[in-house]
Design a protein around this motif. Structure first.
Motif, PDB file in Angstrom:
ATOM      1  N   SER A   5       0.829  -1.212   0.000  1.00 45.41           N
ATOM      2  CA  SER A   5       0.000   0.000   0.000  1.00 45.41           C
ATOM      3  C   SER A   5       0.854   1.249   0.000  1.00 45.41           C
ATOM      4  O   SER A   5       0.523   2.230  -0.641  1.00 45.41           O
ATOM      5  CB  SER A   5      -0.910   0.108   1.203  1.00 45.41           C
ATOM      6  OG  SER A   5      -1.376  -1.004   1.709  1.00 45.41           O
ATOM      7  N   THR A   6       1.943   1.217   0.746  1.00 41.76           N
ATOM      8  CA  THR A   6       2.847   2.355   0.779  1.00 41.76           C
ATOM      9  C   THR A   6       3.438   2.609  -0.601  1.00 41.76           C
ATOM     10  O   THR A   6       3.529   3.761  -1.042  1.00 41.76           O
ATOM     11  CB  THR A   6       3.980   2.114   1.801  1.00 41.76           C
ATOM     12  OG1 THR A   6       3.401   1.833   3.068  1.00 41.76           O
ATOM     13  CG2 THR A   6       4.880   3.313   1.907  1.00 41.76           C
ATOM     14  N   GLU A   7       3.804   1.560  -1.297  1.00 39.54           N
ATOM     15  CA  GLU A   7       4.367   1.707  -2.642  1.00 39.54           C
ATOM     16  C   GLU A   7       3.326   2.261  -3.610  1.00 39.54           C
ATOM     17  O   GLU A   7       3.628   3.121  -4.436  1.00 39.54           O
ATOM     18  CB  GLU A   7       4.900   0.350  -3.139  1.00 39.54           C
ATOM     19  CG  GLU A   7       5.651   0.430  -4.438  1.00 39.54           C
ATOM     20  CD  GLU A   7       6.891   1.319  -4.383  1.00 39.54           C
ATOM     21  OE1 GLU A   7       7.256   1.879  -5.446  1.00 39.54           O
ATOM     22  OE2 GLU A   7       7.513   1.469  -3.316  1.00 39.54           O
ATOM     23  N   ARG A   8       2.084   1.777  -3.511  1.00 36.80           N
ATOM     24  CA  ARG A   8       1.010   2.297  -4.381  1.00 36.80           C
ATOM     25  C   ARG A   8       0.770   3.774  -4.122  1.00 36.80           C
ATOM     26  O   ARG A   8       0.586   4.559  -5.047  1.00 36.80           O
ATOM     27  CB  ARG A   8      -0.276   1.504  -4.170  1.00 36.80           C
ATOM     28  CG  ARG A   8      -0.307   0.198  -4.918  1.00 36.80           C
ATOM     29  CD  ARG A   8      -1.708  -0.365  -4.964  1.00 36.80           C
ATOM     30  NE  ARG A   8      -2.239  -0.574  -3.611  1.00 36.80           N
ATOM     31  CZ  ARG A   8      -2.433  -1.745  -3.047  1.00 36.80           C
ATOM     32  NH1 ARG A   8      -2.158  -2.847  -3.712  1.00 36.80           N
ATOM     33  NH2 ARG A   8      -2.921  -1.836  -1.833  1.00 36.80           N
ATOM     34  N   GLU A   9       0.776   4.151  -2.848  1.00 44.26           N
ATOM     35  CA  GLU A   9       0.575   5.549  -2.488  1.00 44.26           C
ATOM     36  C   GLU A   9       1.725   6.404  -3.013  1.00 44.26           C
ATOM     37  O   GLU A   9       1.519   7.511  -3.522  1.00 44.26           O
ATOM     38  CB  GLU A   9       0.447   5.696  -0.968  1.00 44.26           C
ATOM     39  CG  GLU A   9       0.243   7.108  -0.494  1.00 44.26           C
ATOM     40  CD  GLU A   9      -1.087   7.716  -0.913  1.00 44.26           C
ATOM     41  OE1 GLU A   9      -1.266   8.920  -0.663  1.00 44.26           O
ATOM     42  OE2 GLU A   9      -1.949   7.027  -1.496  1.00 44.26           O
ATOM     43  N   LYS A  10       2.929   5.896  -2.921  1.00 47.30           N
ATOM     44  CA  LYS A  10       4.099   6.620  -3.436  1.00 47.30           C
ATOM     45  C   LYS A  10       3.962   6.836  -4.942  1.00 47.30           C
ATOM     46  O   LYS A  10       4.203   7.943  -5.441  1.00 47.30           O
ATOM     47  CB  LYS A  10       5.370   5.830  -3.127  1.00 47.30           C
ATOM     48  CG  LYS A  10       6.628   6.495  -3.629  1.00 47.30           C
ATOM     49  CD  LYS A  10       7.848   5.637  -3.323  1.00 47.30           C
ATOM     50  CE  LYS A  10       9.071   6.235  -3.979  1.00 47.30           C
ATOM     51  NZ  LYS A  10      10.229   5.351  -3.885  1.00 47.30           N
ATOM     52  N   ILE A  11       3.552   5.809  -5.664  1.00 44.60           N
ATOM     53  CA  ILE A  11       3.372   5.922  -7.116  1.00 44.60           C
ATOM     54  C   ILE A  11       2.280   6.929  -7.437  1.00 44.60           C
ATOM     55  O   ILE A  11       2.432   7.772  -8.330  1.00 44.60           O
ATOM     56  CB  ILE A  11       3.061   4.539  -7.727  1.00 44.60           C
ATOM     57  CG1 ILE A  11       4.303   3.642  -7.639  1.00 44.60           C
ATOM     58  CG2 ILE A  11       2.581   4.672  -9.171  1.00 44.60           C
ATOM     59  CD1 ILE A  11       4.040   2.186  -7.955  1.00 44.60           C
ATOM     60  N   ARG A  12       1.173   6.879  -6.694  1.00 45.06           N
ATOM     61  CA  ARG A  12       0.071   7.831  -6.916  1.00 45.06           C
ATOM     62  C   ARG A  12       0.542   9.266  -6.693  1.00 45.06           C
ATOM     63  O   ARG A  12       0.273  10.160  -7.504  1.00 45.06           O
ATOM     64  CB  ARG A  12      -1.084   7.502  -5.977  1.00 45.06           C
ATOM     65  CG  ARG A  12      -2.327   8.353  -6.209  1.00 45.06           C
ATOM     66  CD  ARG A  12      -3.401   8.060  -5.175  1.00 45.06           C
ATOM     67  NE  ARG A  12      -3.070   8.585  -3.868  1.00 45.06           N
ATOM     68  CZ  ARG A  12      -3.228   9.871  -3.497  1.00 45.06           C
ATOM     69  NH1 ARG A  12      -3.701  10.755  -4.361  1.00 45.06           N
ATOM     70  NH2 ARG A  12      -2.919  10.269  -2.279  1.00 45.06           N
ATOM     71  N   MET A  16       0.824  12.434  -9.354  1.00 46.94           N
ATOM     72  CA  MET A  16       0.198  13.734  -9.093  1.00 46.94           C
ATOM     73  C   MET A  16       1.229  14.858  -9.181  1.00 46.94           C
ATOM     74  O   MET A  16       0.968  15.912  -9.759  1.00 46.94           O
ATOM     75  CB  MET A  16      -0.468  13.742  -7.714  1.00 46.94           C
ATOM     76  CG  MET A  16      -1.757  12.981  -7.644  1.00 46.94           C
ATOM     77  SD  MET A  16      -2.475  12.955  -5.969  1.00 46.94           S
ATOM     78  CE  MET A  16      -2.543  14.676  -5.552  1.00 46.94           C
ATOM     79  N   LEU A  17       2.393  14.613  -8.610  1.00 44.82           N
ATOM     80  CA  LEU A  17       3.462  15.605  -8.653  1.00 44.82           C
ATOM     81  C   LEU A  17       3.900  15.878 -10.087  1.00 44.82           C
ATOM     82  O   LEU A  17       4.095  17.035 -10.478  1.00 44.82           O
ATOM     83  CB  LEU A  17       4.642  15.141  -7.803  1.00 44.82           C
ATOM     84  CG  LEU A  17       5.828  16.096  -7.700  1.00 44.82           C
ATOM     85  CD1 LEU A  17       5.403  17.421  -7.094  1.00 44.82           C
ATOM     86  CD2 LEU A  17       6.939  15.463  -6.878  1.00 44.82           C
ATOM     87  N   ALA A  18       4.026  14.846 -10.888  1.00 42.75           N
ATOM     88  CA  ALA A  18       4.420  15.015 -12.295  1.00 42.75           C
ATOM     89  C   ALA A  18       3.377  15.817 -13.054  1.00 42.75           C
ATOM     90  O   ALA A  18       3.708  16.677 -13.877  1.00 42.75           O
ATOM     91  CB  ALA A  18       4.642  13.654 -12.945  1.00 42.75           C
ATOM     92  N   ALA A  19       2.099  15.557 -12.781  1.00 43.95           N
ATOM     93  CA  ALA A  19       1.023  16.299 -13.452  1.00 43.95           C
ATOM     94  C   ALA A  19       1.056  17.771 -13.052  1.00 43.95           C
ATOM     95  O   ALA A  19       0.916  18.664 -13.901  1.00 43.95           O
ATOM     96  CB  ALA A  19      -0.330  15.678 -13.117  1.00 43.95           C
ATOM     97  N   LYS A  20       1.244  18.037 -11.773  1.00 41.74           N
ATOM     98  CA  LYS A  20       1.325  19.429 -11.306  1.00 41.74           C
ATOM     99  C   LYS A  20       2.545  20.131 -11.894  1.00 41.74           C
ATOM    100  O   LYS A  20       2.478  21.296 -12.272  1.00 41.74           O
ATOM    101  CB  LYS A  20       1.375  19.491  -9.776  1.00 41.74           C
ATOM    102  CG  LYS A  20       0.083  19.154  -9.119  1.00 41.74           C
ATOM    103  CD  LYS A  20      -0.971  20.172  -9.452  1.00 41.74           C
ATOM    104  CE  LYS A  20      -2.295  19.807  -8.858  1.00 41.74           C
ATOM    105  NZ  LYS A  20      -3.363  20.666  -9.352  1.00 41.74           N
ATOM    106  N   ASP A  21       3.654  19.420 -11.993  1.00 44.68           N
ATOM    107  CA  ASP A  21       4.855  19.980 -12.593  1.00 44.68           C
ATOM    108  C   ASP A  21       4.589  20.372 -14.050  1.00 44.68           C
ATOM    109  O   ASP A  21       4.987  21.452 -14.484  1.00 44.68           O
ATOM    110  CB  ASP A  21       6.002  18.977 -12.511  1.00 44.68           C
ATOM    111  CG  ASP A  21       7.286  19.528 -13.083  1.00 44.68           C
ATOM    112  OD1 ASP A  21       7.785  20.540 -12.550  1.00 44.68           O
ATOM    113  OD2 ASP A  21       7.791  18.941 -14.061  1.00 44.68           O
ATOM    114  N   ALA A  22       3.894  19.508 -14.783  1.00 43.38           N
ATOM    115  CA  ALA A  22       3.560  19.811 -16.182  1.00 43.38           C
ATOM    116  C   ALA A  22       2.652  21.031 -16.275  1.00 43.38           C
ATOM    117  O   ALA A  22       2.820  21.887 -17.152  1.00 43.38           O
ATOM    118  CB  ALA A  22       2.903  18.599 -16.837  1.00 43.38           C
ATOM    119  N   GLU A  23       1.687  21.139 -15.361  1.00 45.59           N
ATOM    120  CA  GLU A  23       0.797  22.307 -15.340  1.00 45.59           C
ATOM    121  C   GLU A  23       1.589  23.586 -15.100  1.00 45.59           C
ATOM    122  O   GLU A  23       1.397  24.590 -15.790  1.00 45.59           O
ATOM    123  CB  GLU A  23      -0.265  22.149 -14.257  1.00 45.59           C
ATOM    124  CG  GLU A  23      -1.308  21.118 -14.557  1.00 45.59           C
ATOM    125  CD  GLU A  23      -2.287  20.934 -13.409  1.00 45.59           C
ATOM    126  OE1 GLU A  23      -2.304  21.772 -12.474  1.00 45.59           O
ATOM    127  OE2 GLU A  23      -3.032  19.947 -13.446  1.00 45.59           O
TER     128      GLU A  23
END
Length: 91
Positions: A5-12, A16-23
């Motif tokens: 679960s921790t790994e899934r949360e890290k990936i999520r 999100m961070l990559a999407a915000k960076d692109a924005e």
């Protein structure tokens, strides 16, 4: 919380961070374009293309107040019906 679960949360969160960076990069580029060009049509088109990418939209329009100050007019449009809607005015 399990390791999986921790790994899934890290990936999520990384996505999100990559999407915000692109924005943010898109907005910075739009600001640069606005301040570097005197061509209004070019700037409007760039802003529309950037907004379409950010919102995953298929079309977009920029509506401005016309020179008389009485009507809103579609100043720039992109997408399937761009030729049909460009120039439309609204009271």
């Amino acid at each position: 919380m399990s390791e999986q679960s921790t790994e899934r949360e890290k990936i999520r969160l990384e996505r999100m961070l990559a999407a915000k960076d692109a924005e943010i990069r898109t907005l910075i580029n739009a600001c640069r374009k606005i301040t570097s060009s005197l061509n209004v049509e070019e700037v409007l088109l760039f802003i529309q293309q950037s907004a379409r990418r950010l919102m995953n939209a298929t079309s977009s329009s920029v509506i401005l107040l016309d020179s008389s100050g009485e009507y809103l007019q579609i100043a720039s449009s992109t997408g399937a019906k761009e030729d049909e809607v460009k120039g439309l005015r609204f009271p």
